[in-house]
Design a protein around this motif. Structure first.
Motif, PDB file in Angstrom:
ATOM      1  N   GLU A 384      36.072 -25.524  46.388  1.00  0.00           N
ATOM      2  CA  GLU A 384      34.839 -25.610  45.603  1.00  0.00           C
ATOM      3  C   GLU A 384      35.112 -25.331  44.128  1.00  0.00           C
ATOM      4  O   GLU A 384      34.561 -26.011  43.249  1.00  0.00           O
ATOM      5  CB  GLU A 384      33.800 -24.630  46.159  1.00  0.00           C
ATOM      6  N   ALA A 385      35.947 -24.362  43.836  1.00  0.00           N
ATOM      7  CA  ALA A 385      36.279 -24.063  42.443  1.00  0.00           C
ATOM      8  C   ALA A 385      36.949 -25.255  41.774  1.00  0.00           C
ATOM      9  O   ALA A 385      36.624 -25.618  40.631  1.00  0.00           O
ATOM     10  CB  ALA A 385      37.200 -22.840  42.382  1.00  0.00           C
ATOM     11  N   THR A 386      37.873 -25.887  42.475  1.00  0.00           N
ATOM     12  CA  THR A 386      38.591 -27.031  41.910  1.00  0.00           C
ATOM     13  C   THR A 386      37.691 -28.246  41.810  1.00  0.00           C
ATOM     14  O   THR A 386      37.769 -29.009  40.835  1.00  0.00           O
ATOM     15  CB  THR A 386      39.829 -27.348  42.767  1.00  0.00           C
ATOM     16  N   ARG A 387      36.851 -28.452  42.805  1.00  0.00           N
ATOM     17  CA  ARG A 387      35.904 -29.570  42.750  1.00  0.00           C
ATOM     18  C   ARG A 387      35.019 -29.467  41.518  1.00  0.00           C
ATOM     19  O   ARG A 387      34.845 -30.439  40.769  1.00  0.00           O
ATOM     20  CB  ARG A 387      35.027 -29.593  44.014  1.00  0.00           C
ATOM     21  N   GLN A 388      34.457 -28.289  41.282  1.00  0.00           N
ATOM     22  CA  GLN A 388      33.546 -28.110  40.157  1.00  0.00           C
ATOM     23  C   GLN A 388      34.250 -28.311  38.818  1.00  0.00           C
ATOM     24  O   GLN A 388      33.735 -29.001  37.925  1.00  0.00           O
ATOM     25  CB  GLN A 388      32.930 -26.708  40.213  1.00  0.00           C
ATOM     26  N   ASN A 389      35.424 -27.734  38.662  1.00  0.00           N
ATOM     27  CA  ASN A 389      36.102 -27.805  37.372  1.00  0.00           C
ATOM     28  C   ASN A 389      36.704 -29.176  37.106  1.00  0.00           C
ATOM     29  O   ASN A 389      36.755 -29.625  35.952  1.00  0.00           O
ATOM     30  CB  ASN A 389      37.173 -26.719  37.286  1.00  0.00           C
ATOM     31  N   THR A 390      37.143 -29.869  38.143  1.00  0.00           N
ATOM     32  CA  THR A 390      37.658 -31.223  37.948  1.00  0.00           C
ATOM     33  C   THR A 390      36.534 -32.172  37.567  1.00  0.00           C
ATOM     34  O   THR A 390      36.701 -33.034  36.691  1.00  0.00           O
ATOM     35  CB  THR A 390      38.378 -31.705  39.216  1.00  0.00           C
ATOM     36  N   ALA A 391      35.377 -32.028  38.213  1.00  0.00           N
ATOM     37  CA  ALA A 391      34.218 -32.839  37.832  1.00  0.00           C
ATOM     38  C   ALA A 391      33.793 -32.534  36.402  1.00  0.00           C
ATOM     39  O   ALA A 391      33.372 -33.436  35.657  1.00  0.00           O
ATOM     40  CB  ALA A 391      33.060 -32.587  38.804  1.00  0.00           C
ATOM     41  N   MET A 392      33.913 -31.277  36.002  1.00  0.00           N
ATOM     42  CA  MET A 392      33.543 -30.907  34.634  1.00  0.00           C
ATOM     43  C   MET A 392      34.443 -31.594  33.620  1.00  0.00           C
ATOM     44  O   MET A 392      33.999 -32.007  32.541  1.00  0.00           O
ATOM     45  CB  MET A 392      33.610 -29.392  34.461  1.00  0.00           C
ATOM     46  N   ALA A 393      35.724 -31.746  33.946  1.00  0.00           N
ATOM     47  CA  ALA A 393      36.639 -32.443  33.042  1.00  0.00           C
ATOM     48  C   ALA A 393      36.167 -33.870  32.806  1.00  0.00           C
ATOM     49  O   ALA A 393      36.213 -34.382  31.672  1.00  0.00           O
ATOM     50  CB  ALA A 393      38.050 -32.436  33.615  1.00  0.00           C
ATOM     51  N   ILE A 394      35.698 -34.520  33.863  1.00  0.00           N
ATOM     52  CA  ILE A 394      35.214 -35.897  33.732  1.00  0.00           C
ATOM     53  C   ILE A 394      33.930 -35.933  32.911  1.00  0.00           C
ATOM     54  O   ILE A 394      33.721 -36.838  32.093  1.00  0.00           O
ATOM     55  CB  ILE A 394      35.013 -36.504  35.125  1.00  0.00           C
ATOM     56  N   ASP A 395      33.081 -34.932  33.087  1.00  0.00           N
ATOM     57  CA  ASP A 395      31.864 -34.855  32.274  1.00  0.00           C
ATOM     58  C   ASP A 395      32.174 -34.591  30.797  1.00  0.00           C
ATOM     59  O   ASP A 395      31.349 -34.889  29.923  1.00  0.00           O
ATOM     60  CB  ASP A 395      30.936 -33.759  32.812  1.00  0.00           C
TER      61      ASP A 395
END
Length: 754
Positions: A384-395
């Motif tokens: 979950e931590a990696t999912r959130q932060n990786t999506a944030m990079a795309i945002d």
């Protein structure tokens, strides 16, 4: 030689003078560098140039800026996105029954219609075209939540919102193409698929044999410049039901109608599936799941040039288009599926291990069970931590190819471990298929996530470090550019400058890594205080170790490193563990540094740090000369690694936290809604009831044990009545236990074949 190279790097730094360039070193070094450069294919070069870097570059440099990392922003959803999740998404979840979907081989018609009408295929399309314009964070969270209920529905939703016609049109389509297609894709009147994989070309997309020839042919009553396309694609999700086909193929211009060259490269086009010559072939059966997947083919199908994405300017630019979009899609879709699977595993296993009792106690009390249960919880938190932060990079408008490859590989592998552990903990209940089984179809579908968007063996062994070594290194890409300069004097001048900077950087990093090895990183800075600070310091130390090992590997092996997959994979593992651990630390800070999260944090950090140490040891053992293996390991870790992995005490503490603190359980399962699944809902009901009756259940079981002989012929109701008569239980406790036995038996029941 290996140790000598280390010493030379340090010496070069000591004697480096900023104003006095050491050309006596740089000239032969340039010649060596040209010889050692890895030979990149055109597709590899375009993939390298299409992506960019983010936090991975900071980790690779050996000097991560932790304050900057923590200030990159918190994962968040807009009011519009939250409203969609609370209403449309929850309504969809109530419509999904994965067992029924898979039995029928398709989503129900009402679900298809709902997905189209409510914009589930339009997350990435701007509002001006009728889309939702959701963030990558929302896209990921929605797909993850759907994945806890139905993988078939999750895959159906994720494909149009990741790599597909909409993504390509937004970035590379002409205004006319966008106006033509995006409104149709947004309202669901056009359903897309994208066809890349063919029989001869899977991981090696450059080996595509699907082709098109530039020609002129009559189209809609006029002679038209276009392409005559031949293709045979497979494994194409949504192909059996798609109305518009995105297609990748190589273009040839033998008559030089549009170019002096004959081979023009990979190109992408959009073709309506009702266009003459387009054939939708047989449907595949992806592990028994019901999402649409199949083949498509065509033989000499003429399409006008304006169907090429980007029209004439898009000819030959298809691979660049694909890799730039694929890195973003890979960072959203597969992490979302992994999060859904892991959180379902955590939610179900935690409840089951409390409700299921053996030897008069709940399963979670057994230490062997605690090992698996803690691992599920820890991996779910990390995912979950990696999912959130990786999506944030795309945002943040990044296209970090290395980070998304890390997320794809490691999160799917961690989800595979989580679902395997969940199956083990559930025992016989998990292997009886039917409506009451909430794990079997996720277990069955796990290989799909492992395989798609870059098979995991390829991703680990070639992509993570293969791209990371060049993209993330602060100087190698610049040195490659200088080495390719045609003007010899200019090349030497540019290379000389970058080489000196590289040597200075390497020397400093080597000295820092050596010092931090002696001090175990205690003098490194950390952006926080307290017991968590040591993790930041350790990661800085390990980042320096990675930087030194990477420089050594590239210096000694040069272009051969590309072929040394097992060695480069271990370097990739080291980088990956640094990134995963960084995401965990950031999530802990973003969630407000909750004390209740500390068992989770300690478990996951020690899990990732020990994985880094295993990768480092494995790399040295298989890279350093025999006589220097021990010296090399002792040089950077003279007193061993920072951790030995999660201790038994920590594992028990984490399991106790799962049952004593609702917030801990929420951290690892908040996306999993239990209300719509009969088996999961029954389990959750028993899980919530258990604390109320645990004490009286214990009394009753102790009484049963003491009177075992005379109770053998009595059923449970009769035994409860006798316990009340003997004043072991009062009437209220009896009623509570009657409810408990009824609810728990329902929760633990399995399906039976007729």
């Amino acid at each position: 030689m290996w140790l000598l190279i280390l010493v030379l790097i340090a010496v070069c730094f000591i004697f480096y003078v900023k104003e006095a360039r050491l050309k006596v070193v740089s000239s032969p070094a340039l010649a060596y560098f040209k010889r050692a450069l890895p030979q990149l294919s055109q597709t590899e070069r375009e993939a390298m140039e299409a992506g960019d870097t983010w936090w991975d570059a900071s980790l690779f440099s050996g000097k991560p800026n932790w304050s900057q990392w923590l200030q990159t922003g918190k994962p968040a959803l807009s009011d519009h996105e939250r409203d969609f999740i609370e209403h449309e998404l929850n309504e969809l979840m109530a419509m999904l029954d994965e067992n029924q979907i898979c039995a029928q081989g398709d989503l129900p018609p009402e679900v298809w219609q709902f997905l189209k009408e409510k914009g589930f295929f339009a997350f990435i399309i701007p509002e001006k075209f009728g889309g939702k314009a959701f963030s990558a964070q929302a896209n990921s969270a929605i797909v993850a939540q759907i994945a806890t209920r139905s993988l078939s529905a999750a895959v159906t939703v994720m494909v149009p919102n990741s790599l597909g016609p909409a993504e390509l049109l937004l970035h590379f389509g002409t205004p006319e193409q966008q106006q033509t297609w995006l409104p149709k894709l947004a309202n669901g009147s056009a359903l897309p698929c994208f066809a890349l994989t063919s029989l001869e070309a899977g991981s090696d997309a450059g080996g595509i044999t699907d082709f098109a020839v530039v020609c002129k042919q009559e189209f809609e009553g006029e002679m038209t410049l276009g392409l005559k396309v031949t293709w045979h694609k497979r494994y194409i999700t949504l192909a059996p039901v798609a109305s518009v086909l995105g297609l990748a193929f190589k273009v040839y211009d033998p008559d030089q109608l549009i170019s002096e060259a004959t081979e023009l490269g990979i190109t992408c086009a959009l073709i309506p599936t009702d266009h003459p010559g387009v054939e939708v072939g047989a449907r595949h059966d992806p592990m028994g799941l019901a999402f649409m997947n199949g083949t498509t083919q065509g033989q000499g199908v003429f399409i006008p040039m304006h169907w090429v994405i980007g029209e004439m300017d898009g000819i030959g630019k298809g691979w660049r288009m694909l890799v730039s979009c694929l890195s973003a899609g890979r960072g959203i879709s597969l992490p979302a599926l992994s999060a859904g699977t892991a959180q379902l595993s955590a939610k179900a296993s935690t409840a089951y291990c409390r409700v299921r009792r053996q030897f008069k106690q709940s399963l979670w009390r057994f230490e062997g069970v605690q090992v698996a249960l803690a691992r599920i919880a820890g991996l779910s938190y990390s995912i979950e931590a990696t999912r959130q932060n990786t999506a944030m990079a795309i945002d943040l408008n990044k296209s970090p190819a290395v980070i998304t490859a890390i997320a794809k590989y490691h999160l799917t592998e961690m989800a595979r471990v989580a679902i395997n552990d969940a199956m083990d903990l559930h025992g016989g209940k998990a292997i009886q298929r039917g409506p009451l089984n909430y794990l079997a179809l996720h277990y069955q579908g796990m290989p799909i996530s492992i395989t798609v968007e870059g098979a995991n063996i390829l991703t680990r062994n070639l992509m993570i470090f293969g791209q990371g070594a060049t993209r993330c290194h602060p100087y190698v890409l610049k040195e490659m550019a200088a080495a390719q300069e045609q003007d010899a004097d200019m090349a030497l001048q540019q290379f000389d400058k970058v080489l000196m900077q590289h040597l200075a950087h390497s020397g400093k990093t080597f000295l820092k890594a050596s010092f931090n090895g002696l001090t175990r990183g205690v003098f490194s800075s950390a952006p926080v205080a307290g017991e968590v600070a040591r993790y930041y310091k350790t990661l800085t130390w390990y980042s320096q170790i990675l930087a030194v090992q990477s420089d050594l590997a590239m210096l000694v092996l040069g272009g051969k490193l590309k072929l040394q997959e097992m060695r480069s994979a271990r370097l990739g593992d080291m980088l990956s563990q640094l990134y995963l651990a960084s995401c965990v630390l950031k999530k802990f800070e973003d969630d407000g540094r909750q004390c209740s999260d500390l068992p989770l944090l300690h478990y996951v950090m020690q899990f990732h740090l020990s994985a880094f140490e295993r990768a480092f040891t494995g790399f040295i053992d298989n890279f350093a000369p025999t006589g220097l293996k021990t010296i090399a390991k002792r040089w950077f870790m003279p007193f061993g690694g920072a951790v030995d992995g999660p201790s038994d005490r920590l594992i028990t503490a984490l399991c106790e936290s799962l049952y004593c603190n609702k917030l801990t359980l929420a951290r690892v399962s908040n996306l999993c809604d239990t209300s719509g699944h009969a088996g999961l809902a029954a389990l959750e009901q028993a899980f919530q009831l258990f604390p109320k009756c645990e004490q009286c259940l214990h009394k009753f079981e102790c009484w049963q044990k003491a009177h075992q002989a005379k109770l053998l012929v009595l059923n449970t109701d009769e035994q409860l009545a006798m316990a009340v008569a003997e004043c072991v239980l009062d009437e209220e406790e009896r009623e509570l236990l009657v409810e408990w036995f009824q609810v728990s038996r329902k929760a633990l029941s399995v399906d039976e074949s007729v």
